[in-house]
Write an enzyme that holds these catalytic residues in place. Structure first.
Site, PDB file in Angstrom:
ATOM      1  CG  HIS A  37     -21.998  -8.746   4.357  1.00 41.76           C
ATOM      2  ND1 HIS A  37     -22.894  -7.984   3.638  1.00 41.76           N
ATOM      3  CD2 HIS A  37     -22.738  -9.370   5.315  1.00 41.76           C
ATOM      4  CE1 HIS A  37     -24.104  -8.126   4.146  1.00 41.76           C
ATOM      5  NE2 HIS A  37     -24.035  -8.969   5.163  1.00 41.76           N
ATOM      6  CD  GLU A  38     -21.423 -12.752   6.670  1.00 45.61           C
ATOM      7  OE1 GLU A  38     -21.854 -12.564   7.833  1.00 45.61           O
ATOM      8  OE2 GLU A  38     -22.173 -12.778   5.672  1.00 45.61           O
ATOM      9  CG  HIS A  85     -22.976  -9.240  10.084  1.00 45.29           C
ATOM     10  ND1 HIS A  85     -23.853  -8.189  10.159  1.00 45.29           N
ATOM     11  CD2 HIS A  85     -23.289  -9.921   8.946  1.00 45.29           C
ATOM     12  CE1 HIS A  85     -24.660  -8.211   9.106  1.00 45.29           C
ATOM     13  NE2 HIS A  85     -24.331  -9.245   8.351  1.00 45.29           N
TER      14      HIS A  85
END
Length: 232
Positions: A110-111, A114
């Site tokens: 998920h990160e 980003h």
């Protein structure tokens, strides 16, 4: 508005160790018995998954090499599992809240999404809520957050035709509300405005990786594409 208040508005209050001026590492003996050591070990397994390898490879291809210093295991507020600190280009992993390898794998992926968006798109994380919403939609959609198995573990039974979209929309909305002091109505409007284009942006996977098998296929395809391009 003072600096502390500004940081709280950006969600920094959820990551108290971000306010420390120095990061101290204890001795090896101490770390063996701490959350930090467990976090570091799980991180090494997480970055070896096909999800992470594809994202790290794509960032390297764009000129951004992620190294150990770009990951930080820290204690966080009990409501979050991780975050991407755009000011330092660091991924924060909440060592006090991540206890299973599968959870760590999802958070790292998920990160990293980003971080990938940060590399490729000149995201204005702090002032442009649409940029933030778009990256949160992509991260929820592509990281496995809304996979069938994860939704089952939350007792959310994904039998509806558009369950993936509903899950992604809900998780993106919660992420925005956690780090920005805006009303739910405003956040919903922003998510709605960018949802279709960002939900259908599958870079660098080329598809929604619903499972580890999908991620492996996407990673092999990505690597094969690079070899083909090198032979042109």
């Amino acid at each position: 508005m003072d600096q502390t208040k500004q940081e709280e508005d950006y969600g920094y209050d959820l990551f108290p160790e971000r306010n420390k001026s120095k990061y101290k590492k204890g001795s090896i003996t101490e770390s063996l018995f701490t959350f930090n050591h467990k976090c570091q070990v799980m991180l090494q397994y997480a970055i070896d998954t096909p999800y992470a390898k594809l994202l790290l490879g794509a960032m390297k291809h764009s000129g951004q090499v992620f190294k150990d210093r770009h990951f930080a295991c820290e204690d966080c507020d009990g409501t979050v599992s991780g975050g991407f600190d755009a000011a330092s280009s660091q991924i924060v992993l909440c060592q006090n809240n991540i206890h299973q390898q599968s959870h760590m794998n999802r958070v790292v992926t998920h990160e990293l999404i980003h971080a990938f968006d940060h590399c490729r798109a000149h995201v204005d994380w702090f002032k442009n809520y649409r940029h933030l919403a778009c990256s949160e939609i992509r991260a929820a959609n592509l990281s496995g957050d809304c996979s069938f198995s994860n939704e089952l573990s939350r007792f959310h039974f994904g039998l509806k035709k558009h369950h993936q979209q509903e899950c992604v929309r809900g998780r993106a909305l919660r992420s925005i509300l956690a780090v920005r002091k805006i009303s739910r109505e405003e956040a919903e409007k922003i998510v709605d405005e960018v949802f279709d284009s960002c939900f259908n942006d599958h870079a660098p996977f080329g598809r929604i990786p619903h499972s580890k098998k999908d991620a492996k296929f996407a990673y092999r395809h990505y690597e094969s594409r690079d070899r083909y391009n090198a032979n042109i």
